[in-house]
Write a protein that holds these residues in place. Structure first.
Motif: not given
Length: 92
Positions: A46-71
């Motif tokens: 999933i991609t988040f653009k820099g210095s902005t707000s918005g909505t990121a999308h990733c198929p398929p639909t799920a109620d809860i996901v786990e996202i890995q950031s540097s932390c």
């Protein structure tokens, strides 16, 4: 004929976005981030653009996901707002 093809493509795109996992975000960093996502037993990105707000999308639909950031891995519900600062993703 062209109109019918255009309408079919438009319907497909709308359906794809509607059936995707989405997360509203605010990225405080100027860098665009692409994080790994564990969703329905598989890994995506999933991609988040820099210095902005918005909505990121990733198929398929799920109620809860786990996202890995540097932390580390963070559990995020579909539609839950997140903030990214210094490469770390936090749930609001």
């Amino acid at each position: 004929m062209k109109l019918k093809m255009f309408m079919a493509v438009a319907a497909f795109l709308v359906t794809s976005i509607v059936s995707a996992y989405s997360v509203p975000y605010y990225n405080k960093d100027s860098k665009t981030y692409t994080f790994k996502v564990k969703i329905n037993g598989s890994e995506r990105e999933i991609t988040f653009k820099g210095s902005t707000s918005g909505t990121a999308h990733c198929p398929p639909t799920a109620d809860i996901v786990e996202i890995q950031s540097s932390c580390g891995w963070v559990k995020v519900k579909n539609g839950q707002k997140v903030t990214i600062k210094d490469g770390c993703l936090t749930v609001n």
